[in-house]
Enzyme design. Structure first.
Site, mmCIF file in Angstrom:
data_model
loop_
_atom_site.group_PDB
_atom_site.id
_atom_site.type_symbol
_atom_site.label_atom_id
_atom_site.label_comp_id
_atom_site.label_asym_id
_atom_site.label_seq_id
_atom_site.Cartn_x
_atom_site.Cartn_y
_atom_site.Cartn_z
ATOM 1 N N SER A 165 53.056 44.839 51.195
ATOM 2 C CA SER A 165 53.371 44.951 51.912
ATOM 3 C C SER A 165 52.356 46.163 53.202
ATOM 4 C CB SER A 165 54.631 45.612 53.122
ATOM 5 O OG SER A 165 54.788 45.808 54.436
ATOM 6 N N TYR A 175 59.756 53.452 51.468
ATOM 7 C CA TYR A 175 59.571 52.191 51.594
ATOM 8 C C TYR A 175 57.492 52.337 51.448
ATOM 9 C CZ TYR A 175 58.844 47.346 53.478
ATOM 10 O OH TYR A 175 58.750 45.761 52.959
#
Length: 261
Positions: free
Chosen positions: A151, A166
């Site tokens: 990401s 995350y």
């Protein structure tokens, strides 16, 4: 090295086997469909078996496998299912992920560890199982391809959105990608990362459903909009196919220019 395929066949996955985790919705479901459309036999894995059945009903090349990637036994069974079914594993897409708390002060060490377990430990184990699987007699020119879905949050901060666990897991996935590429390149296994920006998925529904947050994405993206799932198709097929046969240890960022600011 075998003769290169014609340019028209560079992105073909005919005769190959792919595993996609987190395939019950969002980008994972799209990834499974795209790989099957390119000719691969796809073993689509997720916990929601009903969603997987819908994918399989739509394309006979997709085979559903109920799997919780947080469990080592499930991960081993997933790879064994693919090997039993076709005798080979050519492509692994480590897409399954979970998100923790947005604010670091709201996240317990246990939750932090759970997120890393799904987002980082599971991809490592599945990548190792894929690399260790017997190589097919007719191996692709580019060898096996492991695609770790990271990401932009593994590259830059997106505070106040994102989250400590995350972001740490996605940054760790990039480091893991480079290290595995270095260790396994000589054996013919390529390992790359795909780093999407802000795409409309189940995980980002609240983000794009909020007018203020949506404007924030548009304002900070060079193309002035969020991404649509199909805009990752080309990047995925590039990394999965012989089109990227000389590409390993790389991070392919598809973010509308977010990280170029």
């Amino acid at each position: 090295m075998s003769a290169p395929p014609p340019a028209s066949e560079l992105f073909s996955l005919a005769g190959r086997t792919a595993i996609v985790t987190g395939a019950s919705a969002g980008l994972g479901a799209r990834f499974a469909t795209v790989l099957a459309g390119a000719g691969a036999t796809v073993f689509a894995a997720a916990r929601r078996a009903d969603r997987l059945k819908e994918l399989a009903d739509a394309d006979a090349r997709i085979h559903p496998v109920a799997c919780d990637v947080s469990l080592a036994a499930d991960r081993a069974r997933l790879v064994e299912t693919a090997l039993t079914g076709t005798g080979r594993v050519d492509v692994l897409v480590n897409n399954a992920a979970t998100a923790g708390e947005r604010r670091a002060e709201d996240e317990s060490p246990d939750t932090f560890a759970e997120v890393l377990g799904v987002n980082l430990t599971a991809p490592f184990h599945l990548a190792r199982l894929t690399a260790e699987a017997p190589a097919p007699a007719e191996a692709p020119m580019g060898g096996k391809s492991v695609i770790n879905v990271s990401s932009i949050l593994g590259l830059v901060s997106a505070a106040p959105l994102g989250g400590a666990s995350y972001a740490a897991s996605k940054a760790g996935l990039i480091g893991l990608t480079r290290e595995l590429a270095g260790q396994w390149g000589r054996g013919g296994t390529r390992v790359n990362a795909l780093a999407p920006g802000w795409f409309r998925t189940e995980m980002t529904a609240d983000l794009f459903g909020d007018e203020r947050a949506g404007r924030w994405v548009e304002r900070n993206t060079l193309l002035r909009r969020g991404g649509d799932g199909h805009e990752l198709d080309g990047a995925l097929l590039f990394l999965a196919s012989d089109a990227s046969s000389y590409c390993t240890g790389q991070v392919l960022t598809v973010d509308g220019g977010w990280t170029a600011r």
